[in-house]
Design an enzyme around this catalytic site. Sequence first.
Site, PDB file in Angstrom:
ATOM      1  N   ALA A 120       0.863  -1.190   0.000  1.00  0.00           N
ATOM      2  CA  ALA A 120       0.000   0.000   0.000  1.00  0.00           C
ATOM      3  C   ALA A 120       0.891   1.229   0.000  1.00  0.00           C
ATOM      4  CB  ALA A 120      -0.914   0.001   1.221  1.00  0.00           C
ATOM      5  N   ALA A 122       0.438   5.501   0.361  1.00  0.00           N
ATOM      6  CA  ALA A 122      -0.467   6.622   0.633  1.00  0.00           C
ATOM      7  C   ALA A 122       0.317   7.929   0.615  1.00  0.00           C
ATOM      8  CB  ALA A 122      -1.161   6.410   1.974  1.00  0.00           C
ATOM      9  N   SER A 123      -0.336   9.003   0.992  1.00  0.00           N
ATOM     10  CA  SER A 123       0.298  10.316   0.896  1.00  0.00           C
ATOM     11  C   SER A 123       1.436  10.493   1.881  1.00  0.00           C
ATOM     12  CB  SER A 123      -0.748  11.409   1.132  1.00  0.00           C
ATOM     13  OG  SER A 123      -1.332  11.239   2.407  1.00  0.00           O
ATOM     14  N   LEU A 124       1.371   9.846   3.034  1.00  0.00           N
ATOM     15  CA  LEU A 124       2.377  10.059   4.071  1.00  0.00           C
ATOM     16  C   LEU A 124       3.371   8.921   4.207  1.00  0.00           C
ATOM     17  CD1 LEU A 124       0.127  11.594   6.890  1.00  0.00           C
ATOM     18  CD2 LEU A 124       1.352  12.759   5.050  1.00  0.00           C
ATOM     19  N   GLY A 125       3.095   7.772   3.619  1.00  0.00           N
ATOM     20  CA  GLY A 125       4.004   6.637   3.761  1.00  0.00           C
ATOM     21  C   GLY A 125       3.544   5.454   2.948  1.00  0.00           C
ATOM     22  N   GLN A 126       4.292   4.357   3.061  1.00  0.00           N
ATOM     23  CA  GLN A 126       3.895   3.121   2.382  1.00  0.00           C
ATOM     24  C   GLN A 126       4.197   1.936   3.277  1.00  0.00           C
ATOM     25  OE1 GLN A 126       6.117   3.971  -1.177  1.00  0.00           O
ATOM     26  NE2 GLN A 126       7.714   2.480  -0.705  1.00  0.00           N
ATOM     27  N   VAL A 127       3.555   0.797   2.954  1.00  0.00           N
ATOM     28  CA  VAL A 127       3.583  -0.370   3.834  1.00  0.00           C
ATOM     29  C   VAL A 127       4.129  -1.575   3.094  1.00  0.00           C
ATOM     30  CG1 VAL A 127       2.184  -1.913   5.263  1.00  0.00           C
ATOM     31  CG2 VAL A 127       1.599   0.517   5.120  1.00  0.00           C
ATOM     32  N   LYS A 141       5.618  -0.049   8.274  1.00  0.00           N
ATOM     33  CA  LYS A 141       5.121   1.233   7.769  1.00  0.00           C
ATOM     34  C   LYS A 141       6.314   2.191   7.684  1.00  0.00           C
ATOM     35  CE  LYS A 141       1.306   4.447   8.597  1.00  0.00           C
ATOM     36  NZ  LYS A 141       0.176   4.763   9.489  1.00  0.00           N
ATOM     37  N   ASP A 276     -10.202   8.242  11.342  1.00  0.00           N
ATOM     38  CA  ASP A 276      -9.997   8.014   9.906  1.00  0.00           C
ATOM     39  C   ASP A 276     -10.365   6.579   9.527  1.00  0.00           C
ATOM     40  OD1 ASP A 276      -9.260   8.751   7.348  1.00  0.00           O
ATOM     41  OD2 ASP A 276      -7.146   8.292   7.615  1.00  0.00           O
TER      42      ASP A 276
END
Length: 557
Positions: A120, A122-127, A141, A276
């Site tokens: 995954a 996203a705007s702030l990080g990835q997993v 993360k 969220d």
Amino acid sequence: MYRFRPWRKWWRLLRIVLTFVGLFLGLKLDEAMGKGEGNQQERAEQLRKILTDLGPTYIKVGQALSTRPDLVRQDYLDELIKLQDQLPPFPNEIALQIIEEELDRDPYSVYSEISPHPVAAASLGQVYRATLYTGEEVAIKVQRPNLYPLLTLDLCLMRWAAQKFGHFLPLNLGHDLTLIIDEFGTKLFEEIDYQNEGRNAEKFAANFAGDPEVKVPRIHWEYSGKRVLTLEWIHGYKLTDLEAVQQAGLDSDAIIRIGVTAGLRQLLEHGLFHADPHPGNLFAMVAEPGTDAPGRMAYIDFGMMDQLEPWMKETLVDAVVHLINKDYEELAKDFVNLGFLTPDTDIRPIVPALEAVFDDAIGASVGDFNFKAITDKFSDLMFDYPFRVPAKFALIIRSLVTQEGLALTLNPNFKIVEIAYPYVARRLLTGESPALRRRLLEVLFKDGRFQWQRLENMIAIARSDRKFDLLPTAQLGIQYLVSEEGDFLRRQIVMALTEDNRLHTEEVQRLWALVKDDLQPNRMLTEAWKAIVDFSLDRTTEMFPALATLTGNRNGR
């Protein structure tokens, strides 16, 4: 930070200004050509794409605006709600470098396997999915590189613009725009501190300790830092993947109930809530062996959390009670207390407007209540009256609307109140605290008269909640009735039974028909005797504190 590199600040500002000027000119051109209303959907889509292109800060701004019906038109709200923060992943080499810097060791000395690509982004990080040398599967993360300078630059420019031009904007914010940007920035920096996220996860897990229906991944602190978080891998199914949920043998309606009830417990019991709950942060899971739970709801990503003060939780319960009672004047006062209206607001013209919004929704059928539809109607009300949405409640509204949307994905006929109403009824009937017992009295008495129909409805609704057991509730009720606090209620019940110069045996018979299957005489006498004994023991130990120690030891406590 940018004093010696001003060109970076001005280049970023130029890009932002030119981007929004293009949108502004497009709106003016539509207006000049008489296509203003016809092209609103197209312009709303354009705004969403602009925010996505400008990066993490503006994606977060768009998500925040999607919860502000007092600031944004409904057609733009609908588009911003779709705003996804999925971005192209950054290179694995950079991710591994960040892991090494944070953990101060080679990543492959910690993890025996790491997925070749992020699962995954996203705007702030990835997993990444990985395996420890113990064999345990984990999620890693990793924060995006240079995120802190980018957010700092954007927030610096936003704050500068707010100071220079904020007073020209006709916005009903209730606060100076710079203060709102400061609060937004504080939350954003909390979200990118993964150690803070880990602490939030553990607080959330503690609140649901012992609940077989809620799962929170365990944090591996020894492999975590500010920019890297290692946590237990969740073997679950996305709530939007209905086919996978059904193939796993999970009852989608049961999963919905678990999610809605968990959300209500966060708001009305614990105060700490997940702000969220979008589809990427909630997973349906099979129940653990040995439990009778129909399944589990797993929560991940605890970067965006908030805490309600005790008085806020109590006022929310007040608002629910006043909504049930259709007491819209008191509901308007609740809005003042919660910060939706300023204390000097004249609520008299607002009361009929609230009645128009809520009366049909509550009056026709509890099952017909649709939170999203009510929110849409309420957003129109906000443009006509001086409502504003406090930041904390913007998060709550976003959370509730998102959860209802997810539930509708699993079951298009889902009605949130069919789950929420029994939960609130159970909470009021059990009356664990004096405050809740007082609120129950507000529901049952109106203008000094006992509301028999409300009690019948509440018991019937509460019984639809499978966690509701009438006998313990009866025990609590007996304890309350024989206490000093229950003196007022004892007198009111006697008056209710003899109101209008007649014995209300018909109402009592209807109530008995409703509860008789749960209140078998032998069991009921046992519970009543236990309630009186417990109450007497409590009073005795209050008078003789030394006896409390003796009885505690005797009972093995």
